[in-house]
Write an enzyme that holds these catalytic residues in place. Structure first.
Site, PDB file in Angstrom:
ATOM      1  N   ALA A 104       0.842  -1.208   0.000  1.00 23.71           N
ATOM      2  CA  ALA A 104       0.000   0.000   0.000  1.00 23.71           C
ATOM      3  C   ALA A 104       0.868   1.246   0.000  1.00 23.71           C
ATOM      4  CB  ALA A 104      -0.931  -0.001   1.214  1.00 23.71           C
ATOM      5  N   ASP A 105       0.322   2.310  -0.557  1.00 24.72           N
ATOM      6  CA  ASP A 105       1.015   3.596  -0.549  1.00 24.72           C
ATOM      7  C   ASP A 105      -0.021   4.706  -0.500  1.00 24.72           C
ATOM      8  OD1 ASP A 105       3.640   5.090  -0.884  1.00 24.72           O
ATOM      9  OD2 ASP A 105       2.463   5.964  -2.521  1.00 24.72           O
TER      10      ASP A 105
END
Length: 200
Positions: free
Chosen positions: A73-74
């Protein structure tokens, strides 16, 4: 499908969100560089989340790939055509908060899921789901003293856009349009639905 969930992130907030919805998982921090050639916010976070997940997935032993799903995730903040990641120092944190206060900005979190279907162990069996969620956040105006006081807490320094919606900055959150957990760092509602689709 009985697979171990591996979170490719060191973020304590993402761990808390997964724990919140009752998922069992382990953490393996990704060594992938957070770089992308894209200029479009939604695509940028998807590219980086995929790079994180892929680095961890590729590091798994062959026998582990068929019994694991890796999640990367970012999160980034977008305002005025600029992408705001984590501030490099207090000066940059101040500049970010000064820009965001009294205005509406967008928070994007990209999520990538990588796993391998049973088979001959080849790359042809590797599957992936990549998506991004967008949430609009409006902040109340903040005075110079409020901004500097907030920065002094240290909370802004490891967060995209220099604020934590789940922390002390909640005092200045006027409105949210979209998924709250997306702003914290992981859209767990959407993630859970995607995991259900692949039978996890």
């Amino acid at each position: 499908m009985n697979k171990e969930i591996i979170l490719a992130s060191a973020s304590p907030r993402r761990k808390e969100l997964l724990n919140q919805i009752g998922l069992s998982f382990r953490v393996t921090v990704s060594s992938a560089a957070e770089k992308t050639q894209s200029k479009e916010p939604s695509r940028m976070v998807q590219d980086i989340s995929y790079a994180k997940a892929q680095a961890v997935f590729e590091s798994l032993p062959v026998e582990k790939k068929e019994c694991s799903v890796v999640i990367g995730a970012d999160t980034m903040v977008s305002f005025g055509g600029r992408m705001l990641g984590k501030p490099m120092d207090e000066k940059e944190a101040y500049e970010m908060l000064l820009a965001l206060q009294g205005n509406t900005h967008q928070v994007y979190t990209g999520v990538a899921m990588i796993w391998q279907e049973p088979g001959n162990g080849g790359n042809d069996n590797t599957r992936q789901i990549i998506f991004a969620e967008e949430t609009a956040v409006t902040l109340y105006p903040m005075s110079h003293e409020e901004i500097t006081g907030y920065i002094a807490t240290g909370e802004p320094m490891d967060k995209a856009g220099a604020y934590g919606i789940q922390g002390k900055c909640a005092a200045w959150v006027k409105k949210i349009s979209g998924d709250y957990s997306n702003v914290v760092g992981l859209p767990v509602g959407r993630l859970y639905q995607e995991l259900k689709k692949i039978g996890i």
